[in-house]
Design a protein around this motif. Structure first.
Motif, PDB file in Angstrom:
ATOM      1  N   ALA A  75     -29.756 -41.734   7.883  1.00 22.70           N
ATOM      2  CA  ALA A  75     -29.237 -40.384   8.050  1.00 22.70           C
ATOM      3  C   ALA A  75     -27.990 -40.140   7.198  1.00 22.70           C
ATOM      4  N   PHE A  76     -27.345 -41.205   6.755  1.00 17.36           N
ATOM      5  CA  PHE A  76     -26.118 -41.057   5.979  1.00 17.36           C
ATOM      6  C   PHE A  76     -26.448 -40.824   4.505  1.00 17.36           C
ATOM      7  N   PRO A  77     -25.735 -39.905   3.844  1.00 17.93           N
ATOM      8  CA  PRO A  77     -26.116 -39.505   2.483  1.00 17.93           C
ATOM      9  C   PRO A  77     -26.014 -40.623   1.450  1.00 17.93           C
ATOM     10  N   MET A  78     -25.103 -41.572   1.611  1.00 21.04           N
ATOM     11  CA  MET A  78     -24.927 -42.641   0.638  1.00 21.04           C
ATOM     12  C   MET A  78     -25.638 -43.929   1.073  1.00 21.04           C
ATOM     13  N   SER A  79     -26.797 -43.785   1.717  1.00 20.23           N
ATOM     14  CA  SER A  79     -27.567 -44.946   2.173  1.00 20.23           C
ATOM     15  C   SER A  79     -28.717 -45.223   1.208  1.00 20.23           C
ATOM     16  N   GLY A  80     -29.554 -46.206   1.557  1.00 24.32           N
ATOM     17  CA  GLY A  80     -30.721 -46.518   0.721  1.00 24.32           C
ATOM     18  C   GLY A  80     -30.412 -47.600  -0.289  1.00 24.32           C
ATOM     19  N   ARG A  81     -30.947 -47.453  -1.481  1.00 20.48           N
ATOM     20  CA  ARG A  81     -30.833 -48.483  -2.515  1.00 20.48           C
ATOM     21  C   ARG A  81     -29.680 -48.170  -3.457  1.00 20.48           C
ATOM     22  N   ALA A  82     -29.145 -49.209  -4.057  1.00 24.30           N
ATOM     23  CA  ALA A  82     -28.097 -49.050  -5.069  1.00 24.30           C
ATOM     24  C   ALA A  82     -28.710 -48.549  -6.376  1.00 24.30           C
ATOM     25  N   PRO A  83     -27.909 -47.904  -7.227  1.00 24.06           N
ATOM     26  CA  PRO A  83     -28.430 -47.445  -8.526  1.00 24.06           C
ATOM     27  C   PRO A  83     -28.806 -48.634  -9.397  1.00 24.06           C
ATOM     28  N   PHE A  84     -29.753 -48.418 -10.292  1.00 26.04           N
ATOM     29  CA  PHE A  84     -30.251 -49.514 -11.123  1.00 26.04           C
ATOM     30  C   PHE A  84     -29.308 -49.729 -12.305  1.00 26.04           C
ATOM     31  N   ALA A  85     -28.288 -50.535 -12.077  1.00 26.47           N
ATOM     32  CA  ALA A  85     -27.331 -50.925 -13.124  1.00 26.47           C
ATOM     33  C   ALA A  85     -27.333 -52.441 -13.197  1.00 26.47           C
ATOM     34  N   LEU A  86     -27.497 -52.980 -14.400  1.00 25.44           N
ATOM     35  CA  LEU A  86     -27.591 -54.435 -14.563  1.00 25.44           C
ATOM     36  C   LEU A  86     -26.354 -55.038 -15.220  1.00 25.44           C
ATOM     37  N   THR A  87     -25.433 -54.198 -15.678  1.00 30.73           N
ATOM     38  CA  THR A  87     -24.166 -54.700 -16.217  1.00 30.73           C
ATOM     39  C   THR A  87     -23.031 -54.046 -15.453  1.00 30.73           C
ATOM     40  N   TRP A  88     -21.935 -54.766 -15.335  1.00 31.60           N
ATOM     41  CA  TRP A  88     -20.800 -54.242 -14.575  1.00 31.60           C
ATOM     42  C   TRP A  88     -20.203 -53.018 -15.250  1.00 31.60           C
ATOM     43  N   SER A  89     -20.267 -52.963 -16.564  1.00 30.36           N
ATOM     44  CA  SER A  89     -19.743 -51.779 -17.268  1.00 30.36           C
ATOM     45  C   SER A  89     -20.561 -50.540 -16.911  1.00 30.36           C
ATOM     46  N   ASP A  90     -21.874 -50.679 -16.786  1.00 36.07           N
ATOM     47  CA  ASP A  90     -22.715 -49.552 -16.368  1.00 36.07           C
ATOM     48  C   ASP A  90     -22.406 -49.154 -14.926  1.00 36.07           C
ATOM     49  N   PHE A  91     -22.184 -50.164 -14.083  1.00 41.49           N
ATOM     50  CA  PHE A  91     -21.854 -49.856 -12.689  1.00 41.49           C
ATOM     51  C   PHE A  91     -20.502 -49.172 -12.601  1.00 41.49           C
ATOM     52  N   GLU A  92     -19.532 -49.593 -13.397  1.00 46.99           N
ATOM     53  CA  GLU A  92     -18.220 -48.938 -13.415  1.00 46.99           C
ATOM     54  C   GLU A  92     -18.344 -47.481 -13.842  1.00 46.99           C
ATOM     55  N   GLU A  93     -19.219 -47.230 -14.800  1.00 47.48           N
ATOM     56  CA  GLU A  93     -19.435 -45.854 -15.258  1.00 47.48           C
ATOM     57  C   GLU A  93     -20.029 -45.002 -14.133  1.00 47.48           C
ATOM     58  N   TYR A  94     -21.031 -45.541 -13.441  1.00 51.37           N
ATOM     59  CA  TYR A  94     -21.619 -44.822 -12.300  1.00 51.37           C
ATOM     60  C   TYR A  94     -20.556 -44.553 -11.241  1.00 51.37           C
ATOM     61  N   TYR A  95     -19.770 -45.571 -10.920  1.00 55.15           N
ATOM     62  CA  TYR A  95     -18.736 -45.437  -9.881  1.00 55.15           C
ATOM     63  C   TYR A  95     -17.720 -44.361 -10.260  1.00 55.15           C
ATOM     64  N   ALA A  96     -17.311 -44.348 -11.523  1.00 59.58           N
ATOM     65  CA  ALA A  96     -16.344 -43.349 -11.978  1.00 59.58           C
ATOM     66  C   ALA A  96     -16.903 -41.933 -11.821  1.00 59.58           C
ATOM     67  N   LYS A  97     -18.183 -41.767 -12.130  1.00 55.02           N
ATOM     68  CA  LYS A  97     -18.811 -40.444 -11.960  1.00 55.02           C
ATOM     69  C   LYS A  97     -18.822 -40.036 -10.493  1.00 55.02           C
ATOM     70  N   MET A  98     -19.140 -40.966  -9.602  1.00 52.03           N
ATOM     71  CA  MET A  98     -19.172 -40.651  -8.176  1.00 52.03           C
ATOM     72  C   MET A  98     -17.778 -40.307  -7.656  1.00 52.03           C
ATOM     73  N   ILE A  99     -16.779 -41.029  -8.119  1.00 49.74           N
ATOM     74  CA  ILE A  99     -15.398 -40.717  -7.720  1.00 49.74           C
ATOM     75  C   ILE A  99     -15.020 -39.319  -8.196  1.00 49.74           C
ATOM     76  N   SER A 100     -15.415 -38.977  -9.405  1.00 48.18           N
ATOM     77  CA  SER A 100     -15.045 -37.669  -9.971  1.00 48.18           C
ATOM     78  C   SER A 100     -15.668 -36.510  -9.205  1.00 48.18           C
ATOM     79  N   THR A 101     -16.799 -36.751  -8.563  1.00 40.19           N
ATOM     80  CA  THR A 101     -17.430 -35.683  -7.775  1.00 40.19           C
ATOM     81  C   THR A 101     -16.691 -35.434  -6.467  1.00 40.19           C
ATOM     82  N   GLY A 102     -15.895 -36.419  -6.024  1.00 41.47           N
ATOM     83  CA  GLY A 102     -15.211 -36.301  -4.739  1.00 41.47           C
ATOM     84  C   GLY A 102     -16.075 -36.668  -3.555  1.00 41.47           C
ATOM     85  N   VAL A 103     -17.293 -37.133  -3.824  1.00 39.67           N
ATOM     86  CA  VAL A 103     -18.215 -37.482  -2.746  1.00 39.67           C
ATOM     87  C   VAL A 103     -17.808 -38.789  -2.070  1.00 39.67           C
ATOM     88  N   ILE A 104     -17.267 -39.713  -2.860  1.00 39.09           N
ATOM     89  CA  ILE A 104     -16.823 -40.986  -2.305  1.00 39.09           C
ATOM     90  C   ILE A 104     -15.359 -41.219  -2.655  1.00 39.09           C
TER      91      ILE A 104
END
Length: 371
Positions: free
Chosen positions: A188-217
């Motif tokens: 029921a929680f919006p940030m549940s389920g599977r993690a995004p498909f990122a295989l390098t930490w730099s890609d994951f950092e980019e995803y995280y930065a985008k999510m922070i910029s939205t204000g959602v997390i």
């Protein structure tokens, strides 16, 4: 807020967190006793940690860093015994299980912690409905990219972890037909389920930065993924398990994940693709609904087999890794459970059918937890 750097840890070390039910010893409904219990145990020396959870009807116990099955079993036993002794002074009971069989969510009280009040304000009634009880297992990783490889590799085995730990067939006094109904609440929680498909930490950092910029997390804690990286610990955290009815089973499941992690990181048997997730929700549902009898579809070949069959095949591959990790006994516990086609959800249903009372069922859960 930028993503904190990944803090490497010793590979294949692990930690276990268990969320425990607090019940009264009159009718075995959940009770509001977590803060009182914490006052009794806060000065106790334990191999790990005990802390409040989101409502006053639950408490979390966590091991320190473990290396093998017997250490984990010993640490969990000490934590359990400290809590049981303190609970006796308050005339309350403790038990495992992913859901309480008949509690009503609106009776719950949010624990007096800033983050829990924030969650309550953000998610409304879902916060009280989050009085569900899970086992989380952290696995140590040598570097950030390895943590992401392990995260997506372990995702193939999510049905195993759900089916082995399933202990939540009853919700609000009704048999749901599921082996693990607990995960329906998590979804029921919006940030549940599977993690995004990122295989390098730099890609994951980019995803995280985008999510922070939205204000959602605001931090990694806002992701309720089935598996998530924990950069401050240097681990990946597997979060799909119900709390088992005994610490023995909790330790065995944790070591099954530990052995799998060693196999996946050292042998690298999988080539990872985004399409691996095409059947992810189907396999997850089958495990929640049918437990060990559920079907698991191979995302690359389309081959189908029961989750029980898939676990047995996996156990055979893990033998040398279990020997290196000193967790052969743990995998034998898992093998016997699968061969018997039983899990804690099966046990709970059997007790209810024999006794005809959910109150008596919870009482027997408390007895089982005390060992």
């Amino acid at each position: 807020m930028s993503l904190e750097p990944f803090n490497p840890s010793k590979p294949f070390t692990f930690g276990i967190e268990l969320e425990i039910q607090l019940v009264n010893t009159h009718d075995y409904d959940l009770t509001k006793a977590a803060s009182d219990l914490m006052r009794l145990v806060k000065d106790q020396k334990v191999p790990g940690d005990i802390k409040l959870e989101i409502t006053e009807s639950m408490i979390e116990m966590a091991t320190g860093i473990c290396t093998n099955y017997h250490q984990a079993l010993t640490d969990l036993g000490i934590l359990r015994d400290v809590l049981v002794t303190a609970a006796e002074k308050l005339n309350i009971g403790l038990c495992g299980g992913g859901t309480h069989a008949f509690q009503r969510w609106h009776d719950r009280q949010i624990s007096d912690e800033p983050r829990f009040h924030y969650i309550s304000e953000l998610y409304g009634y879902l916060a009280k409905q989050f009085t569900i009880f899970g086992q989380h297992v952290h696995i140590g990783c040598p570097d950030a990219d390895s943590s992401l490889f392990l995260l997506h590799s372990l995702s193939r085995y999510i049905p195993h972890f759900i089916a082995l730990s399933a202990s939540s067939p009853f919700v609000q006094g009704a048999d749901t037909g599921f082996h693990s109904a607990r995960l329906n609440s998590v979804f029921a929680f919006p940030m549940s389920g599977r993690a995004p498909f990122a295989l390098t930490w730099s890609d994951f950092e980019e995803y995280y930065a985008k999510m922070i910029s939205t204000g959602v997390i605001q931090s990694m804690k806002d992701f309720y993924w089935d598996i998530r990286p924990k950069p401050n610990f240097g681990t990946v955290e597997v979060r799909v398990m119900d709390t088992p009815l005994s610490v023995e089973k909790a330790a065995a499941i944790a070591c099954y994940i530990q052995a799998l992690a060693r196999y996946l990181l050292l042998d690298r048997p999988l080539t990872l693709h985004e399409d691996d997730y095409l059947v992810y929700n189907f396999n997850r549902f089958e495990a929640c609904r049918f437990g060990l009898a559920g079907m698991k579809v191979n995302p690359q070949s389309g081959e189908r087999r029961t989750i029980a069959q898939d676990i047995i095949m996996t156990l055979d591959v893990l033998t040398p890794h279990a020997q290196e990790l000193e967790c052969t006994d743990a995998l034998e516990v898992v093998r016997k459970l699968v061969q018997a086609q039983t899990n804690d959800a099966t046990w709970l249903r059997e007790v209810y059918h024999e006794q005809g009372s959910l109150h008596e069922t919870v009482r027997q859960q408390c007895q089982l937890w005390r060992n």
